[in-house]
Design an enzyme around this catalytic site. Sequence first.
Site, PDB file in Angstrom:
ATOM      1  N   SER A   1       0.839  -1.205   0.000  1.00  0.00           N
ATOM      2  CA  SER A   1       0.000   0.000   0.000  1.00  0.00           C
ATOM      3  C   SER A   1       0.875   1.258   0.000  1.00  0.00           C
ATOM      4  CB  SER A   1      -0.946  -0.046   1.203  1.00  0.00           C
ATOM      5  OG  SER A   1      -1.970   0.911   1.092  1.00  0.00           O
TER       6      SER A   1
ATOM      7  N   ASP B   1     -10.189  -4.291  -4.168  1.00  0.00           N
ATOM      8  CA  ASP B   1      -9.376  -3.231  -3.573  1.00  0.00           C
ATOM      9  C   ASP B   1      -9.531  -1.951  -4.382  1.00  0.00           C
ATOM     10  OD1 ASP B   1      -7.403  -1.598  -2.483  1.00  0.00           O
ATOM     11  OD2 ASP B   1      -5.767  -3.016  -2.780  1.00  0.00           O
TER      12      ASP B   1
ATOM     13  N   HIS C   1      -7.808  -5.478   0.105  1.00  0.00           N
ATOM     14  CA  HIS C   1      -6.641  -4.703   0.498  1.00  0.00           C
ATOM     15  C   HIS C   1      -6.160  -5.168   1.873  1.00  0.00           C
ATOM     16  CE1 HIS C   1      -4.170  -1.025   0.252  1.00  0.00           C
ATOM     17  NE2 HIS C   1      -4.282  -1.011   1.562  1.00  0.00           N
TER      18      HIS C   1
END
Length: 353
Positions: free
Chosen positions: A196, A291, A321
């Site tokens: 991320s 996601d 995610h």
Amino acid sequence: MAIPPQIRAQAAAMKTIYALPSPLRRLIAGKPVQLDGQELALDAQLLLRMQQLSGTSLVASDFDVNTSRAALDAARHLVSGAPIQPVATRELLIPADHGDIPARLYTPQGLADGSPLLVFYHGGGFVIGTRDSHDNTARLLAKQAGVRVLSIEYRLAPEHPFPAAQQDALTAFDYAHAKAADLGADAERIAVGGDSAGGNLAAVTALAATRRGGPAPAFQLLLYPAVDSTTRRRSRELFGNGFFLTDEHMTWFLDQYAPAGVDRADPLLSPLLADDHTGLPPAYIATAGFDPLRDEGEAYAAKLAEAGVPVGLSRQDDLIHGFVNFTGVGTRFREATAEAAGALRMGLSGYTR
């Protein structure tokens, strides 16, 4: 630090639920979720259901920074599992202009000196997360990839907005390269990676190091990376609510890290927008089907491929995610993370830049 009794009890309950027969887990999770030609994994749907029932969230309901950080620290005990062993750890301080950057070196048992090394940047929207929140992620990657992992605790926003985290990320890579022998690593086989926001930092570190000349990473491990802060893509509209990371969370994170006055098209914030991607290190990019960040990660893979960069793209189309943090529950999250570890092992095997 001891785990609070209530967290210990919740973790035990979570383990019990995931050990139930599949029909019972399906009953708790609800009907299968299908969207955009994908079906959400039962492990992921059950986790989201437990999150809903407990009233927890990635970010505190009042968007308070300290509360959100504390909540993530507590939540890791619920989903990360017992520390993966045998992996030795050593705390380090990386010198920087603003002061030392805390880091932790992970070494799998029996790994000889001169091994590959991964400089790892944790996720958390540049606002939350620590090397502790991603401890088991680092352990899993180290053990299954057969590499040392140097996990970095870069400065967080809003106290330290862009480009503080990016500067720390590059400083950490330079330290790893300069001190490779002291770390037991091969200076020619140092990768950067993260999930991320950490995937963003890995990507921009590779970009900055390559463009300046001199030492650069040998490989990029980009796990559902945030790579474009300027554009809302289709996946954000499809999966921006109800799949752990929400549209509202993303807006809040970015506003803390890149407040008014920051150029969000800067390639050191949005590496997808760089003018030139040629010569960047080979990359493995993992995205999650459910996601909001899925489409920009895949756009980055396409951009690298267009520039002639060797890139492997793997969409884990049934996951959400954050899956590298959920390896202590079910099996699907660990399978996907193990694939990333295998890609890292292959990417650094016998590599010479």
